[in-house]
Scaffold this motif. Structure first.
Motif, PDB file in Angstrom:
ATOM      1  N   ARG A  15       0.830  -1.207   0.000  1.00 12.26           N
ATOM      2  CA  ARG A  15       0.000   0.000   0.000  1.00 12.26           C
ATOM      3  C   ARG A  15       0.863   1.254   0.000  1.00 12.26           C
ATOM      4  NH1 ARG A  15      -2.922  -2.490   4.087  1.00 12.26           N
ATOM      5  NH2 ARG A  15      -2.483  -0.819   5.589  1.00 12.26           N
ATOM      6  N   MET A  16       1.978   1.199   0.707  1.00 19.77           N
ATOM      7  CA  MET A  16       2.883   2.349   0.722  1.00 19.77           C
ATOM      8  C   MET A  16       3.496   2.578  -0.660  1.00 19.77           C
ATOM      9  SD  MET A  16       4.808   2.387   4.430  1.00 19.77           S
ATOM     10  CE  MET A  16       5.104   0.632   4.621  1.00 19.77           C
ATOM     11  N   LEU A  17       3.918   1.501  -1.323  1.00 22.48           N
ATOM     12  CA  LEU A  17       4.442   1.640  -2.687  1.00 22.48           C
ATOM     13  C   LEU A  17       3.382   2.221  -3.613  1.00 22.48           C
ATOM     14  CD1 LEU A  17       6.492   1.159  -4.989  1.00 22.48           C
ATOM     15  CD2 LEU A  17       5.571  -1.176  -5.152  1.00 22.48           C
ATOM     16  N   ASP A  18       2.170   1.695  -3.538  1.00 23.49           N
ATOM     17  CA  ASP A  18       1.099   2.175  -4.413  1.00 23.49           C
ATOM     18  C   ASP A  18       0.809   3.655  -4.174  1.00 23.49           C
ATOM     19  OD1 ASP A  18       0.900  -0.348  -5.498  1.00 23.49           O
ATOM     20  OD2 ASP A  18      -0.846  -0.932  -4.310  1.00 23.49           O
ATOM     21  N   ALA A  19       0.873   4.077  -2.913  1.00 24.55           N
ATOM     22  CA  ALA A  19       0.632   5.495  -2.600  1.00 24.55           C
ATOM     23  C   ALA A  19       1.753   6.369  -3.157  1.00 24.55           C
ATOM     24  CB  ALA A  19       0.523   5.681  -1.091  1.00 24.55           C
ATOM     25  N   ALA A  20       2.980   5.881  -3.085  1.00 25.61           N
ATOM     26  CA  ALA A  20       4.103   6.647  -3.631  1.00 25.61           C
ATOM     27  C   ALA A  20       3.944   6.840  -5.134  1.00 25.61           C
ATOM     28  CB  ALA A  20       5.409   5.914  -3.320  1.00 25.61           C
ATOM     29  N   ILE A  21       3.550   5.781  -5.824  1.00 28.41           N
ATOM     30  CA  ILE A  21       3.349   5.862  -7.271  1.00 28.41           C
ATOM     31  C   ILE A  21       2.178   6.781  -7.608  1.00 28.41           C
ATOM     32  CG2 ILE A  21       2.663   4.522  -9.304  1.00 28.41           C
ATOM     33  CD1 ILE A  21       4.267   2.163  -8.063  1.00 28.41           C
ATOM     34  N   ALA A  22       1.103   6.658  -6.851  1.00 28.13           N
ATOM     35  CA  ALA A  22      -0.082   7.477  -7.118  1.00 28.13           C
ATOM     36  C   ALA A  22       0.200   8.961  -6.939  1.00 28.13           C
ATOM     37  CB  ALA A  22      -1.231   7.042  -6.208  1.00 28.13           C
ATOM     38  N   GLU A 263       6.552  11.024   1.111  1.00 28.13           N
ATOM     39  CA  GLU A 263       5.600  11.604   2.056  1.00 28.13           C
ATOM     40  C   GLU A 263       4.222  10.952   1.927  1.00 28.13           C
ATOM     41  OE1 GLU A 263       5.806  15.763   1.271  1.00 28.13           O
ATOM     42  OE2 GLU A 263       7.694  16.037   2.349  1.00 28.13           O
ATOM     43  N   ALA A 264       3.834  10.595   0.710  1.00 29.91           N
ATOM     44  CA  ALA A 264       2.560   9.895   0.525  1.00 29.91           C
ATOM     45  C   ALA A 264       2.594   8.517   1.180  1.00 29.91           C
ATOM     46  CB  ALA A 264       2.248   9.772  -0.965  1.00 29.91           C
ATOM     47  N   ALA A 265       3.722   7.818   1.045  1.00 28.38           N
ATOM     48  CA  ALA A 265       3.867   6.511   1.683  1.00 28.38           C
ATOM     49  C   ALA A 265       3.860   6.652   3.206  1.00 28.38           C
ATOM     50  CB  ALA A 265       5.162   5.853   1.215  1.00 28.38           C
ATOM     51  N   ALA A 266       4.496   7.706   3.697  1.00 29.96           N
ATOM     52  CA  ALA A 266       4.537   7.932   5.138  1.00 29.96           C
ATOM     53  C   ALA A 266       3.138   8.104   5.712  1.00 29.96           C
ATOM     54  CB  ALA A 266       5.394   9.164   5.448  1.00 29.96           C
ATOM     55  N   ASP A 356      11.419   0.037  -8.177  1.00 29.19           N
ATOM     56  CA  ASP A 356      11.520   1.229  -9.002  1.00 29.19           C
ATOM     57  C   ASP A 356      10.104   1.704  -9.302  1.00 29.19           C
ATOM     58  OD1 ASP A 356      11.974   3.187 -11.022  1.00 29.19           O
ATOM     59  OD2 ASP A 356      13.891   2.243 -11.449  1.00 29.19           O
ATOM     60  N   THR A 357       9.840   2.984  -9.071  1.00 32.84           N
ATOM     61  CA  THR A 357       8.482   3.497  -9.227  1.00 32.84           C
ATOM     62  C   THR A 357       8.006   3.529 -10.670  1.00 32.84           C
ATOM     63  OG1 THR A 357       9.368   5.754  -9.226  1.00 32.84           O
ATOM     64  CG2 THR A 357       8.565   4.880  -7.125  1.00 32.84           C
ATOM     65  N   ASP A 358       8.901   3.263 -11.627  1.00 34.93           N
ATOM     66  CA  ASP A 358       8.434   3.175 -13.012  1.00 34.93           C
ATOM     67  C   ASP A 358       8.004   1.760 -13.376  1.00 34.93           C
ATOM     68  OD1 ASP A 358      10.765   1.739 -13.375  1.00 34.93           O
ATOM     69  OD2 ASP A 358      11.722   3.178 -14.692  1.00 34.93           O
TER      70      ASP A 358
END
Length: 426
Positions: A15-22, A263-266, A356-358
């Motif tokens: 969920r943290m990864l997905d939030a970072a990408i979003a 910060e989104a992941a946090a 990697d976020t890509d």
């Protein structure tokens, strides 16, 4: 796995990864950054893994007429109506990228002071705009890129070399747009967010020199062909320098950065009752060395409650490097995780995700992987020696065998690496 019943470690990490990408999606960050409507034409150009999604966001929010050409990685195109989207190869360039770079330079010829060029740049643009200087071929560029990727050089060092062998990077694309106004919107994938290092800075001035590039080549023992070395040694590859009048009306704006993603992941962690700590958004170094250091911090937190008490998550971004010595499938994020797992030695309560976020770690269509306290034990039970996998630079092979790979597909953005080490009470 000694996981508290109220926290699913793997699910929380994802969920943290997905939030970072979003948080770095062009649809969110492009509209507010658009320039005013010019008296003349608006021409849209761009390059990078996120550039097609950036172009679509421009089309949906631009109030007037526009046209343009954007190049992105194979598989990263999205439908646009007025901006042509072309796909090309990354990280090693191909003919499609070369042809598009030539077309893009031709497209910006003949503009006036009343026109505006909106340039959409994101990570990957270096390989996607592979227009070599005279005397250098596409095959040379491919060879140089491959050598750079294996050398252990940082992304800033690699891009310094690329800029001084290119007819489109290091401010040359913006110079070709003169006398039009040039507005560049950037999604950063580089430590420090310096515009000159994002896609090798096609629309910004470059303070580095051919001599700097030559020093990097020598420092890493990169065996460039003689005629390519001559471009650097002679100074013929010099880029556009600060103060050049052709870029007097060029401006660049960061619209998404690694820090925003962290910060989104946090925030996701906080909502789950886990205290987040952002250790840095621009961490570099050999992936396996960074993995050992991060594991040491996580172990201190898990066993001593220092410097952070569980439950906590250690977040970081940036771009590590891998000096390739083995014959494995590579991937800096999976190499980081494999070294991290070995250093953790199955410590209870410590989990990790790096990606990697890509959506592409190295040259694999795999974003990264996860580790858990039982990672090493499961590998040994399957007859896999983690240390051998690390020595062979085969992180992807290791984690695929354990079914611990993280696959996102094309994310349509790129804010560099995302790393999270979750420390739960044992």
């Amino acid at each position: 796995m000694n996981t508290p019943p109220d926290i699913d470690a793997r699910a929380l990490l994802r969920r943290m990864l997905d939030a970072a990408i979003a948080a770095a999606q062009p649809a969110l960050c492009i509209p507010a950054a658009l320039p005013g409507v010019p008296q003349g034409r608006l021409l849209v150009i761009g390059a990078g893994k996120a550039s097609a999604a950036m172009a679509r966001a421009v089309e949906r929010h631009w109030p007037g007429p526009l046209a343009g050409l954007v190049v992105t990685r194979y598989g990263y195109a999205v439908p646009c109506e007025r901006i042509e989207i072309v796909e090309a190869a990354h990280p090693v360039p191909d003919q499609a990228g070369l042809d598009t770079a030539r077309r893009m330079l031709a497209l910006v010829q003949g503009l006036t002071e009343d026109d505006t060029v909106l340039c959409l740049i994101s990570g990957g643009g270096s390989a996607l705009l592979p227009l070599p200087l005279e005397g250098i071929t596409l095959a040379d560029k491919q060879h140089v890129n491959t050598l750079l990727l294996k050398s252990g050089a940082t992304i800033a060092e690699m891009n310094c070399v690329r800029r001084h062998l290119s007819a489109s990077k290091g401010g040359r694309l913006a110079a070709a747009c003169y006398p039009a106004r040039v507005v560049t919107l950037l999604i950063s994938d580089v430590p420090g967010d310096d515009p000159i290092d994002i896609a090798s800075g096609p629309t910004v001035t470059d303070p580095t020199t051919c001599a700097d590039a030559l020093d990097i080549v020598r420092r890493y023992g990169i065996d460039l062909p003689t005629h390519v070395l001559e471009v650097l040694a002679s100074g013929r590859g010099e880029s556009v320098k600060p103060g050049d009048p052709r870029l007097a009306r060029a401006e660049a704006h960061l619209v998404a950065t690694p820090q925003m993603a962290l910060e989104a992941a946090a925030q996701v962690a906080r909502e789950a009752g886990v205290t987040p700590y952002i250790l840095g958004d621009s961490i570099e170094g050999e992936a396996r060395d960074v993995g050992k250091v991060m594991a040491g911090i996580a172990l201190q937190a898990a066993t001593r409650g220092q410097p952070f008490a569980p439950p906590c998550v250690l977040l970081s971004g940036g771009e590590t490097t891998v000096t390739v010595r083995g014959k494995g499938r590579g991937g800096r994020n999976v190499e980081f995780l494999l070294a991290c797992a070995l250093a953790l030695r199955g410590a209870p309560g410590v989990y990790g995700l790096a990606a990697d976020t890509d959506g592409v770690d190295g040259q694999e269509e795999i974003a990264g992987a996860v580790i858990a306290p039982d990672t090493l034990a499961r590998a040994w039970a399957a007859g896999i020696q983690p240390q051998d996998s690390l020595a062979d630079n085969d992180g992807h092979g290791f984690f695929q065998a354990l079914r611990d790979s993280v696959v996102t597909g094309p994310t349509l953005t790129n804010v560099n690496d995302f790393r999270a080490l979750l420390v739960l009470p044992a």
